[in-house]
Write an enzyme that holds these catalytic residues in place. Sequence first.
Site, mmCIF file in Angstrom:
data_model
loop_
_atom_site.group_PDB
_atom_site.id
_atom_site.type_symbol
_atom_site.label_atom_id
_atom_site.label_comp_id
_atom_site.label_asym_id
_atom_site.label_seq_id
_atom_site.Cartn_x
_atom_site.Cartn_y
_atom_site.Cartn_z
ATOM 1 N N LYS A 1 6.577 36.646 23.264
ATOM 2 C CA LYS A 1 6.718 37.409 22.010
ATOM 3 C C LYS A 1 8.198 37.774 21.930
ATOM 4 O O LYS A 1 8.620 38.864 22.312
ATOM 5 C CB LYS A 1 5.800 38.633 22.012
ATOM 6 C CG LYS A 1 5.621 39.232 20.629
ATOM 7 C CD LYS A 1 4.468 40.205 20.596
ATOM 8 C CE LYS A 1 4.523 41.067 19.355
ATOM 9 N NZ LYS A 1 4.390 40.338 18.091
HETATM 10 N N1 PMP Z 1 1.088 35.613 16.211
HETATM 11 C C1 PMP Z 1 2.261 36.243 15.967
HETATM 12 C C2 PMP Z 1 3.440 35.416 15.574
HETATM 13 C C3 PMP Z 1 2.344 37.635 16.078
HETATM 14 O O1 PMP Z 1 3.499 38.260 15.831
HETATM 15 C C4 PMP Z 1 1.202 38.370 16.434
HETATM 16 C C5 PMP Z 1 1.291 39.857 16.544
HETATM 17 N N2 PMP Z 1 1.702 40.247 17.827
HETATM 18 C C6 PMP Z 1 0.004 37.687 16.680
HETATM 19 C C7 PMP Z 1 -0.021 36.305 16.556
HETATM 20 C C8 PMP Z 1 -1.230 38.417 17.088
HETATM 21 O O2 PMP Z 1 -1.063 38.927 18.385
HETATM 22 P P1 PMP Z 1 -1.802 40.244 18.874
HETATM 23 O O3 PMP Z 1 -3.222 40.120 18.479
HETATM 24 O O4 PMP Z 1 -1.609 40.239 20.334
HETATM 25 O O5 PMP Z 1 -1.149 41.393 18.201
#
Ligand code: PMP
Length: 289
Positions: free
Chosen positions: A158
């Site tokens: 991330k």
């Molecule tokens: N894809 C992207 C590009 C994101 O930024 C997020 C948000 N973090 C997600 C998917 C979903 O991830 P999560 O459920 O862990 O928040």
Amino acid sequence: MSGSYEDRDGKIWMDGVFVDWRDAKVHVLTHAMHYASSVFEGERAYNGKIFKSREHSERLIASANALDMPMAYSIDDIEAAKAATLRESGLTDAYVRPVVWRGSGEDMGVASAKNPVRMAIAVWGWGAYYGDAKMQGAKLDIAEFKRPSPDTIPVHAKAAGLYMICTISKHKAEAKGCSDALFMDYRGYVAEATGANIFFVKDGEVHTPLPDCFLNGITRQTVVGMLKDRGITVHERHILPDEMEGFEQCWLTGTAAEVTPVGQIGDYTFEVGEITRKTAEAYEKLVRS
Ligand code: PMP
């Protein structure tokens, strides 16, 4: 709370201490600002407890490692710092944003090993990510950029650098009156939105893209588990864009987005049906249990 994010009351945790919100600053020659040496998390607290907090801390460390940014903090240190920042905010329902970056130091070129790895945590109130679209069904544009292949960039981190095409695509989508944009991947398969994963329903079964070149969201994993517990078949597979013609329902998942129904993607339309509604309700219940 509204206005500029730098002009608010409260405290921000920065490198182990609380600083006044307005003093949580970095220098303009911060490495991260020039070369995207930055990773972060997005988490939500419900009733005073951060949902899946440990999983987010683990992902933060994994993202930092992927960018060769050794962190000084263990998972337990991060857990304690997040909990303290949430307590300090006085909020019980809140968004939690840890960020780790290469600061200013002896390096101002691409290499950054001589620069400190820094960390901050901010907490603020954040309502529905897509505003009103949440219940009516969001409208999505189809992004021109593609999610990149795993051999071009660390796709599971991330990391700030992976969001450059998200911001551009979301600006274009919003200019067209859409809430978000859907990316295909480098092979042409359906991938994810700019900050959320995607699910489809057909004939009572759920289909969701295999996260082999994008973030396997913590919400995505939670929702897949919830659906399976309800006895619903979930196909995690490669999905071609044309298949959207035959899908009846669609929703997005993400920490900020939670479970958001989708009504339209490009020219494809979807109903906010029972599986979507029940999944959104069950998720809301789970995060507060
Ligand atoms: N894809 C992207 C590009 C994101 O930024 C997020 C948000 N973090 C997600 C998917 C979903 O991830 P999560 O459920 O862990 O928040």
